[in-house]
Design a protein around this motif. Sequence first.
Motif, short mmCIF file in Angstrom:
data_model
loop_
_atom_site.label_atom_id
_atom_site.label_comp_id
_atom_site.label_asym_id
_atom_site.label_seq_id
_atom_site.Cartn_x
_atom_site.Cartn_y
_atom_site.Cartn_z
N VAL A 67 50.70 47.23 108.36
CA VAL A 67 49.98 46.62 109.49
C VAL A 67 48.94 45.62 108.99
CG1 VAL A 67 48.33 47.13 111.33
CG2 VAL A 67 50.40 48.51 111.10
N ILE A 70 50.47 42.37 107.64
CA ILE A 70 50.95 41.40 108.64
C ILE A 70 49.78 40.81 109.44
CG2 ILE A 70 52.35 41.12 110.72
CD1 ILE A 70 54.21 43.26 109.60
N SER A 71 48.85 41.68 109.88
CA SER A 71 47.82 41.18 110.80
C SER A 71 46.76 40.34 110.08
CB SER A 71 47.17 42.34 111.55
OG SER A 71 46.64 43.27 110.66
N LEU A 145 50.55 46.62 115.84
CA LEU A 145 50.24 45.31 115.28
C LEU A 145 49.41 44.47 116.25
CD1 LEU A 145 53.51 44.21 113.49
CD2 LEU A 145 51.24 44.37 112.49
N THR A 148 45.87 45.74 116.56
CA THR A 148 45.10 45.46 115.35
C THR A 148 44.73 43.98 115.26
OG1 THR A 148 46.32 47.22 114.25
CG2 THR A 148 45.07 45.72 112.85
#
Lengths: 279, 283
Positions: A67, A70-71, A145, A148
């Motif tokens: 997570v 990606i974020s 996701l 976040t």
Amino acid sequence: MSIHRSTTERRATRILLILVALAFLAFFLLLPLIAVFGEALKQGIGGFANAVTDPDAQSAIRLTLMVAAISVPLNMVFGVAASWAISKYDFKGKSLLVTLIDLPFSVSPVVSGLIFVLLFGAQGYLGPWLADHGIRVIFAVPGILLATIFITFPFVARELIPLMQEQGRADEEAALSLGASGWQTFWRVTLPNIRWGLLYGVLLCNARAMGEFGAVSVVSGHIRGETNTMPLHVEILYNEYNFVGAFAVASLLALLALVTLVAKSVLEWRFDLHSGAKH
Amino acid sequence: MTSLSLSRGRWRQPSVLPGFGLTFGVSVIWLSLIVLIPLATIFLRSAGMGWSDFVAAGFSDRALAAYRLSFGTAAAAGLVNVVFGLLIAWVLVRYSFPGKRVIGALVDLPFALPTAVAGIALTTIYAPSGWIGQFLDPLGVKVAFTPLGITIALIFIGLPFVVRSVEPVLADMGLEVEEAAATLGAGRAQTFFRIILPSILPALITGFAMAFARGVGEYGSVIFISGNMPGKTEIAPLLIVTQLEQYAYDGATAIATVMLVVSFAILLLLNGYQTLRRRRMGA
């Protein structure tokens, strides 16, 4: 000499104030930190290792890392783009844009999760359409996701905007007049100028992305081995009275917090980055 | 300066730097997709409920008790943080002592430590059999699972807001005014209350407002220590979660709307206050 004495307190008063401040910090900040590591190691290093290598804990760690992986880059690209637009040009509505970027900071984490449930949940606006197409957002990784990214949205931008405004645009204008292209100017002039500020923002963004609890808790559904992040796993273990397990996973998050604090302080001292009020 | 150099009728001042379209476009699209459109759904859903349903869900007795608890404990924690945050900022700026840098860095711990970790740690400390709780329990002082415990969690969460907003103002304040006050015969206490406190008051108010706003919405650090008894120790964010778990989406939305409106009002008031002050200072 007498002037100097008149702008500070008597030695006894100074020592008393320092002691009260230190006692407050020891009670309210240091003690919880010690409690995390103390409870994690209560049954020795073996109990700690068992809890951390448990398959559910491992999958929570993997999900949390994914997570964040990606974020954080997404918000980094956004943060740089927004700061470039805001600091290098003059346009109407700029201060509104800055206020809107800060908006997620004033929203309760629980509400941050709720908005995505209202959009993508079974009873949400797009829920039926998603169900028809077999796409799961809520109680699945995409929801985690989104929540976040929402929570960590302002971190990079709010760090870079003041820094880039202070640096102005003379360097970029010089590069362009010497024949550099726009991208060359960005990579060779702007990025080296802002790299430490960018790293600072990314650090804070990452700490929050890995540690977020409320927003993720609302959208995750707490499915073990699937949608359980590290903070959620801490909650599950704690509620099952598996205190050593809960604190073992929590101590990993506390270590991340300590590493973040050390790196942040080093950046502040070495590169004189301001340390204003931050979330 | 900016508003003067903007030519009339033009939205954006021309610039030789390329990339405005790209960066502005990316910012506005990403902002809309992630923040604005999702947030708008709350108000859309509230508007679709009808006024009486909204009031019934958003201002039920249980919801009112939750607001009272959330706002009350956040205000109490904010006041404690104003006093001790000012003290800590003062000590960090004005005095030198061993370990000051480490202490200075430690102040940011609540920003970096995940809230759930803080929550279980505080509960372990203040539960009746806990590290400190076991000494308080015989005295009849119950901390965990009472509003006092919630306040302690919110003191933890809010402290850095006050310290970090007062610290730079204290550091920038020259000693000349204090020297003048001393030459005119003011004592240290008089100088503090008449000279220093008024000049750091705006920073204190800003710090309090930020800590308060964060405390009202705080979830992770509170739910473990709060006990979660409806009407007694149930904070507003928890009530939203409870409603969601019972698939009462409208109830959750109504409470969330009330909380959002309050946080936005605080944000607006704070912005207005700061603008007003800046204008009065002539800067």
